[in-house]
Design a protein around this motif. Sequence first.
Motif, PDB file in Angstrom:
ATOM      1  N   ARG A   1       0.825  -1.208   0.000  1.00  0.00           N
ATOM      2  CA  ARG A   1       0.000   0.000   0.000  1.00  0.00           C
ATOM      3  C   ARG A   1       0.861   1.262   0.000  1.00  0.00           C
ATOM      4  O   ARG A   1       0.515   2.278  -0.623  1.00  0.00           O
ATOM      5  CB  ARG A   1      -0.931   0.007   1.221  1.00  0.00           C
TER       6      ARG A   1
ATOM      7  N   SER B   1      -3.645 -11.962  -8.911  1.00  0.00           N
ATOM      8  CA  SER B   1      -3.072 -10.722  -8.376  1.00  0.00           C
ATOM      9  C   SER B   1      -4.149  -9.706  -8.051  1.00  0.00           C
ATOM     10  O   SER B   1      -4.092  -9.013  -7.024  1.00  0.00           O
ATOM     11  CB  SER B   1      -2.089 -10.126  -9.385  1.00  0.00           C
ATOM     12  N   ARG B   2      -5.144  -9.600  -8.926  1.00  0.00           N
ATOM     13  CA  ARG B   2      -6.214  -8.627  -8.693  1.00  0.00           C
ATOM     14  C   ARG B   2      -7.004  -8.976  -7.438  1.00  0.00           C
ATOM     15  O   ARG B   2      -7.332  -8.095  -6.626  1.00  0.00           O
ATOM     16  CB  ARG B   2      -7.141  -8.583  -9.909  1.00  0.00           C
TER      17      ARG B   2
ATOM     18  N   ALA C   1      -4.844  -8.009  -4.536  1.00  0.00           N
ATOM     19  CA  ALA C   1      -4.782  -6.559  -4.383  1.00  0.00           C
ATOM     20  C   ALA C   1      -6.068  -6.018  -3.760  1.00  0.00           C
ATOM     21  O   ALA C   1      -6.025  -5.100  -2.926  1.00  0.00           O
ATOM     22  CB  ALA C   1      -4.525  -5.896  -5.730  1.00  0.00           C
TER      23      ALA C   1
ATOM     24  N   GLU D   1      -2.373  -0.979  -4.726  1.00  0.00           N
ATOM     25  CA  GLU D   1      -2.420  -0.661  -6.155  1.00  0.00           C
ATOM     26  C   GLU D   1      -1.869  -1.826  -6.979  1.00  0.00           C
ATOM     27  O   GLU D   1      -0.909  -2.494  -6.589  1.00  0.00           O
ATOM     28  CB  GLU D   1      -1.599   0.606  -6.428  1.00  0.00           C
ATOM     29  N   LEU D   2      -2.445  -2.037  -8.152  1.00  0.00           N
ATOM     30  CA  LEU D   2      -1.956  -3.057  -9.076  1.00  0.00           C
ATOM     31  C   LEU D   2      -2.094  -2.498 -10.485  1.00  0.00           C
ATOM     32  O   LEU D   2      -3.196  -2.441 -11.026  1.00  0.00           O
ATOM     33  CB  LEU D   2      -2.755  -4.352  -8.934  1.00  0.00           C
TER      34      LEU D   2
END
Length: 262
Positions: A82, A112-113, A116, A122-123
């Motif tokens: 973060r 990954s999403r 996140a 953030e990605l």
Amino acid sequence: ASTVLRPPRRWRVFIVPTVHTDIGYTDLQDKVAALHASNTLQALALVNEHPSFNWDFETYWQLDCFLRAHPEKAEETFRRLREGRMGLSALFGNMLTGLCSHEALNRATLSSRNLANKGEFELSSVILDDVPSAIGSLPTILANSGIRYFIEGVNGERAPHATQGLKNPFYWEGPDGSCVLSHIAPGYAVAGGVIGSIEQVGERLPGLLAGYDRADYPYDAVLINGAFSDNQGVAPWLAEVVEKWNAQWEYPKLILGRPEDF
């Protein structure tokens, strides 16, 4: 006769500090997984010890190995993600995209999403190292998955001409007009050959920057893709060299950061 002398650019050299994932290449898969988990422990320690040290996970698989081995470190890792002190490349691994089905490609950043969203970080970037396999529809897939930035670190032996004629960075456009800001790098784990020591920085960085000091490169920032090679251990020299160099020189400034930072 007359000439015009212009001052040198105040270069900022962004080093994306990763260790390359090559599952099964250097050792058995279980041992490689354990090594990457250990690397992340070391990276967390260096983030805590050195204000200038940031870390980027080259693949989701690296981070997943760590969280499985050390679930007690999840919140600390999410906090660093973060803060931007750590970053995550959204691809599951260094994938041969030309062999993927449509469904596999569309799901390549899903793990990954989901992570996140869970960790509230953030990605927005993808790194694809070693495998020269970035198909033409990739910008469409990435952009529609919320990815804005793409780095490919090509293997010079398998794709020796991949970087010829490119003017990095550039917007790579997919079939539907979607774009990702892209940088095709001549290799990965490059930092070890450029800034492995203070002496090495002085010897090799001027030559690297001279290649960018031209009229068609109007920027004052350059990218070095990666730090440690195939499944290597994370070592403190990276932070130490950067801090010693920046304490001695105002420019060129060495910056450890994510693709987003560059």
